[in-house]
Design an enzyme around this catalytic site. Sequence first.
Site, PDB file in Angstrom:
ATOM      1  CB  THR A   1      14.061  -5.112   8.524  1.00 42.17           C
ATOM      2  OG1 THR A   1      15.541  -5.201   9.676  1.00 42.17           O
ATOM      3  CG2 THR A   1      13.089  -5.046   9.039  1.00 42.17           C
TER       4      THR A   1
ATOM      5  CG  HIS B   1      -1.746  -1.388   0.881  1.00 44.27           C
ATOM      6  ND1 HIS B   1      -2.895  -1.451   0.567  1.00 44.27           N
ATOM      7  CD2 HIS B   1      -2.040  -2.152   2.428  1.00 44.27           C
ATOM      8  CE1 HIS B   1      -3.362  -2.302   0.899  1.00 44.27           C
ATOM      9  NE2 HIS B   1      -2.855  -2.763   1.876  1.00 44.27           N
TER      10      HIS B   1
ATOM     11  NE  ARG C   1      20.024  -9.563  20.558  1.00 47.68           N
ATOM     12  CZ  ARG C   1      18.768 -10.427  20.875  1.00 47.68           C
ATOM     13  NH1 ARG C   1      17.415 -10.132  19.604  1.00 47.68           N
ATOM     14  NH2 ARG C   1      18.875 -10.749  20.908  1.00 47.68           N
TER      15      ARG C   1
END
Length: 200
Positions: free
Chosen positions: A178, A114, A193
């Site tokens: 990410t 979106h 991590r």
Amino acid sequence: MIFSVLRRIVAGPTSLAESVRDRRKRRRCKVGANTQLGATSRIWNGQPDPDRIVIGNGCLILGELLTLAHGGRIVIGNDTFVSEGSRIWSARGVTIGNNVLVSHNVDIHDTASHSLSARARAAHFATIRGAGHPAELDDVKDAAIVIEDDVWIGFGAAVLPGVHIGKGAVIGAKTVVTHDVQPYAIMVGNPARLVGQARE
């Protein structure tokens, strides 16, 4: 091995209705030899080209594979497992290697889906509701995902746009990835991590 046990648990189509559903799924994609699309699997190809979703040999797919109308491609290698409740959605490209284990309820998305604009999101939803997913979405960001061979992604993890996960890496349960992951890295947390090294 694990796949032989899983194949016994997840039997192939046992009724005429299940056989029809299986054939419909297979028409939407390219499926390699000895690959099973389990009863819980969903194949949603937003484009008329079955080459937009390609699954290799010896795979077991129990989750959802989806390409959007404005683009996307999913390519899965050989002997890869996608568990129930997992969703692989593509507007650009998701490439998954051989011998990858995707646990249940994993989300792998190469798109934000979106716009950041509230007005554009409302217009997008109105289009979906009225005519289906639009063939163009100019202001929605996407970036290809690559998951190399022998990766294990734990349950409930999320892999976000643009990520490259190296060979043999382990992504812990509920981890949010990410950024790129080095080969054989063990990653946990939100954001992910490094906590250790896996092995060949």
